[in-house]
Write a protein that holds these residues in place. Structure first.
Motif, PDB file in Angstrom:
ATOM      1  N   GLY A   1       0.806  -1.270   0.012  1.00 44.69           N
ATOM      2  CA  GLY A   1       0.052   0.067  -0.125  1.00 44.69           C
ATOM      3  C   GLY A   1       0.899   1.475  -0.148  1.00 44.69           C
ATOM      4  O   GLY A   1       1.903   1.436   0.720  1.00 44.69           O
ATOM      5  N   THR A   2       0.752   2.350  -0.830  1.00 39.83           N
ATOM      6  CA  THR A   2       1.115   3.399  -0.823  1.00 39.83           C
ATOM      7  C   THR A   2       0.374   4.474   0.006  1.00 39.83           C
ATOM      8  O   THR A   2      -0.943   4.828  -0.089  1.00 39.83           O
ATOM      9  CB  THR A   2       1.270   4.229  -2.287  1.00 39.83           C
ATOM     10  N   PRO A   3       1.069   5.305   1.063  1.00 41.50           N
ATOM     11  CA  PRO A   3       0.272   5.777   1.954  1.00 41.50           C
ATOM     12  C   PRO A   3      -0.431   7.300   1.238  1.00 41.50           C
ATOM     13  O   PRO A   3       0.363   7.475   0.188  1.00 41.50           O
ATOM     14  CB  PRO A   3       1.670   6.482   2.908  1.00 41.50           C
ATOM     15  N   MET A   4      -1.457   7.634   1.623  1.00 43.01           N
ATOM     16  CA  MET A   4      -1.974   8.726   1.177  1.00 43.01           C
ATOM     17  C   MET A   4      -3.066   9.337   2.096  1.00 43.01           C
ATOM     18  O   MET A   4      -3.143   8.950   3.375  1.00 43.01           O
ATOM     19  CB  MET A   4      -2.852   8.254  -0.016  1.00 43.01           C
ATOM     20  N   MET A   5      -3.725  10.602   1.528  1.00 41.33           N
ATOM     21  CA  MET A   5      -4.465  11.340   2.855  1.00 41.33           C
ATOM     22  C   MET A   5      -3.643  11.569   4.093  1.00 41.33           C
ATOM     23  O   MET A   5      -4.165  11.249   5.175  1.00 41.33           O
ATOM     24  CB  MET A   5      -5.927  10.684   2.849  1.00 41.33           C
ATOM     25  N   PHE A   6      -2.426  12.113   3.759  1.00 44.78           N
ATOM     26  CA  PHE A   6      -1.783  12.534   4.937  1.00 44.78           C
ATOM     27  C   PHE A   6      -1.236  11.273   5.916  1.00 44.78           C
ATOM     28  O   PHE A   6      -1.090  11.503   7.141  1.00 44.78           O
ATOM     29  CB  PHE A   6      -2.055  13.568   5.755  1.00 44.78           C
ATOM     30  N   GLY A   7      -1.121  10.151   5.276  1.00 41.63           N
ATOM     31  CA  GLY A   7      -0.875   8.900   6.049  1.00 41.63           C
ATOM     32  C   GLY A   7      -1.978   8.090   6.711  1.00 41.63           C
ATOM     33  O   GLY A   7      -1.755   7.173   7.611  1.00 41.63           O
ATOM     34  N   ARG A   8      -3.195   8.750   6.373  1.00 39.69           N
ATOM     35  CA  ARG A   8      -4.115   8.210   7.108  1.00 39.69           C
ATOM     36  C   ARG A   8      -4.855   6.755   6.651  1.00 39.69           C
ATOM     37  O   ARG A   8      -5.539   6.126   7.499  1.00 39.69           O
ATOM     38  CB  ARG A   8      -5.516   9.132   7.253  1.00 39.69           C
TER      39      ARG A   8
ATOM     40  N   THR B   1      -3.833   3.939   2.777  1.00 37.58           N
ATOM     41  CA  THR B   1      -3.069   3.477   2.026  1.00 37.58           C
ATOM     42  C   THR B   1      -3.874   3.049   0.773  1.00 37.58           C
ATOM     43  O   THR B   1      -4.920   2.741   0.662  1.00 37.58           O
ATOM     44  CB  THR B   1      -2.016   2.324   2.396  1.00 37.58           C
ATOM     45  N   TYR B   2      -3.191   3.022  -0.678  1.00 39.64           N
ATOM     46  CA  TYR B   2      -3.903   2.580  -1.755  1.00 39.64           C
ATOM     47  C   TYR B   2      -2.765   1.624  -2.610  1.00 39.64           C
ATOM     48  O   TYR B   2      -1.693   1.967  -2.654  1.00 39.64           O
ATOM     49  CB  TYR B   2      -4.039   3.900  -2.463  1.00 39.64           C
ATOM     50  N   ASN B   3      -3.409   0.576  -3.067  1.00 37.45           N
ATOM     51  CA  ASN B   3      -2.799  -0.402  -3.632  1.00 37.45           C
ATOM     52  C   ASN B   3      -2.621   0.007  -5.415  1.00 37.45           C
ATOM     53  O   ASN B   3      -3.211   0.107  -6.144  1.00 37.45           O
ATOM     54  CB  ASN B   3      -3.494  -1.651  -3.793  1.00 37.45           C
ATOM     55  N   ASP B   4      -1.261   0.736  -5.526  1.00 38.22           N
ATOM     56  CA  ASP B   4      -1.290   1.208  -6.801  1.00 38.22           C
ATOM     57  C   ASP B   4      -0.256   0.353  -7.601  1.00 38.22           C
ATOM     58  O   ASP B   4       1.107   0.238  -7.153  1.00 38.22           O
ATOM     59  CB  ASP B   4      -0.635   2.707  -6.651  1.00 38.22           C
ATOM     60  N   SER B   5      -0.666  -0.529  -8.423  1.00 35.54           N
ATOM     61  CA  SER B   5       0.224  -1.391  -9.181  1.00 35.54           C
ATOM     62  C   SER B   5       0.867  -0.641 -10.333  1.00 35.54           C
ATOM     63  O   SER B   5       0.012  -0.046 -10.994  1.00 35.54           O
ATOM     64  CB  SER B   5      -0.312  -2.520  -9.480  1.00 35.54           C
ATOM     65  N   PRO B   6       2.117  -0.973 -11.022  1.00 33.32           N
ATOM     66  CA  PRO B   6       2.577  -0.258 -12.211  1.00 33.32           C
ATOM     67  C   PRO B   6       2.042  -0.934 -13.360  1.00 33.32           C
ATOM     68  O   PRO B   6       2.049  -0.428 -14.629  1.00 33.32           O
ATOM     69  CB  PRO B   6       3.962  -0.589 -12.134  1.00 33.32           C
ATOM     70  N   SER B   7       1.322  -2.252 -13.068  1.00 38.81           N
ATOM     71  CA  SER B   7       0.878  -2.931 -14.303  1.00 38.81           C
ATOM     72  C   SER B   7      -0.611  -2.466 -14.355  1.00 38.81           C
ATOM     73  O   SER B   7      -1.592  -2.591 -13.561  1.00 38.81           O
ATOM     74  CB  SER B   7       0.723  -4.427 -13.841  1.00 38.81           C
ATOM     75  N   ASP B   8      -1.129  -2.035 -15.861  1.00 39.76           N
ATOM     76  CA  ASP B   8      -2.034  -1.720 -16.006  1.00 39.76           C
ATOM     77  C   ASP B   8      -3.294  -2.919 -16.077  1.00 39.76           C
ATOM     78  O   ASP B   8      -4.529  -2.428 -15.684  1.00 39.76           O
ATOM     79  CB  ASP B   8      -2.446  -1.201 -17.367  1.00 39.76           C
ATOM     80  N   LEU B   9      -2.999  -4.093 -16.523  1.00 40.83           N
ATOM     81  CA  LEU B   9      -3.737  -5.262 -15.985  1.00 40.83           C
ATOM     82  C   LEU B   9      -4.169  -5.246 -14.696  1.00 40.83           C
ATOM     83  O   LEU B   9      -5.346  -5.468 -14.309  1.00 40.83           O
ATOM     84  CB  LEU B   9      -2.783  -6.472 -16.775  1.00 40.83           C
ATOM     85  N   LYS B  10      -3.163  -5.470 -13.810  1.00 36.86           N
ATOM     86  CA  LYS B  10      -3.621  -5.667 -12.352  1.00 36.86           C
ATOM     87  C   LYS B  10      -4.234  -4.371 -11.848  1.00 36.86           C
ATOM     88  O   LYS B  10      -5.180  -4.846 -11.035  1.00 36.86           O
ATOM     89  CB  LYS B  10      -2.050  -5.685 -11.703  1.00 36.86           C
ATOM     90  N   HIS B  11      -3.799  -3.322 -12.249  1.00 42.65           N
ATOM     91  CA  HIS B  11      -4.809  -2.057 -11.704  1.00 42.65           C
ATOM     92  C   HIS B  11      -6.146  -1.994 -12.244  1.00 42.65           C
ATOM     93  O   HIS B  11      -7.026  -1.789 -11.527  1.00 42.65           O
ATOM     94  CB  HIS B  11      -4.086  -0.696 -11.952  1.00 42.65           C
TER      95      HIS B  11
END
Length: 304
Positions: free
Chosen positions: A221-228, A230-240
């Motif tokens: 998970g990538t932290p977001m919303m000031f660390g409150r 996380t979001y699963n951001d995959s570099p793969s367009d298929l997975k995302h």
């Protein structure tokens, strides 16, 4: 003793599959090993065709005509195991490696659970979990094996399991809830199956004395919303694409429309402020619209 059938789903990872098949041949209690090959192009089908056993355990395989993803592979493999009169089915991807005593520890709970599995630990650092566990009933997320074992009661963490990484499922539960949603292709099919099992009243748990070793998958998970959060951001367009589509469907079906809307907002925030990307935001919205419309074909444009 119940008849236990292992089901392995593989795609273009022959080296890992060979290690896993060899290990399964060394584990007592298995009645049969079934391998579902998702139309691999690396010689997997030919290697499997030349083998009828692993150790003394019968080995059978089938190669699908097209790559149907993990969801399609487990849909096919679980049905196949039930057709072959399995009482318990041991489900796993090709990149995990159960310890020799993993199945024995899982079977200690065979009378108490319907859908249960081991800890999945980093093969390079067995003291760390590959998939962190949020302890049920709390916001605490544990990453260390010692921490999750200290939190366990009677060597179990009830209410959580990491499908399909060495999990056992009973024939009775499959008869009640059916098979994994093959149209999901990848990402979210395992979570949906657990949610469906819980909705049906299944007894779900992780057995902390049982261990599967697995390559690290990095930070999930990538932290977001000031660390409150996380979001699963995959570099793969298929997975995302599959994640955005399938996660929205799961939230809508099992948590309700407000949770689904919150996920849309979270996605928009992430690709607007946290990691700005107009192309990824458009891809996300396209995937979500497909999920709402019940269109599960859009991921195929990303398959080579």
């Amino acid at each position: 003793m119940p008849r236990i059938v292992a089901v392995v789903v593989t795609f273009n990872r022959l080296g890992l599959l060979q290690k896993l098949v060899e290990r399964l041949g060394e584990i007592d209690g298995l009645g049969e090993v079934l391998v579902v090959d998702n139309a691999s192009s690396d010689g997997t089908g030919e290697w499997l065709d030349a083998r009828g056993h692993t150790g003394e355990i019968p080995l059978r395989s089938r190669t699908l005509s097209t790559n149907r993803g993990g969801a399609g592979g487990f849909h096919d493999g679980l049905a196949w195991a039930i057709d072959r009169e399995a009482d318990l089915v041991w489900l796993m991807d090709d990149d995990g490696l159960p310890d020799h005593d993993c199945l024995a520890h899982l079977l200690e709970e065979a009378d108490n659970l319907d859908f249960w599995g081991p800890l999945v630990v980093d093969e390079a650092d067995p003291g760390r979990l590959v998939f962190p566990i949020r302890l049920p009933g709390s916001t605490r997320v544990v990453h260390a094996v010692d921490d999750v074992r200290r939190a366990a009661k009677r060597d179990r963490i009830d209410g959580i399991v990491i499908p399909f990484n060495g999990v056992l499922v009973t024939k009775e539960l499959v008869d009640r809830i059916g098979l994994p949603r093959e149209e999901f292709f990848i990402w979210g099919d395992d979570h949906e199956y657990r949610l469906r099992a819980e909705e049906a009243g299944a007894r779900v748990a992780t057995v902390v004395t049982a261990t599967v070793r697995h390559p690290s998958v990095g930070n999930l998970g990538t932290p977001m919303m000031f660390g409150r959060t996380t979001y699963n951001d995959s570099p793969s367009d298929l997975k995302h694409y599959c994640m955005a589509r399938n996660n929205l469907v799961n939230l809508r079906d099992y948590r309700g429309p407000l949770h689904a809307v919150a996920f849309v907002v979270k996605t928009a925030w992430f690709y607007t402020f946290t990691r700005p990307s107009l192309s990824r935001l458009r891809l996300s919205l396209r995937a979500m619209r497909a999920g709402i419309a019940g269109d599960f074909e859009g991921h195929r444009r990303f398959l080579s």
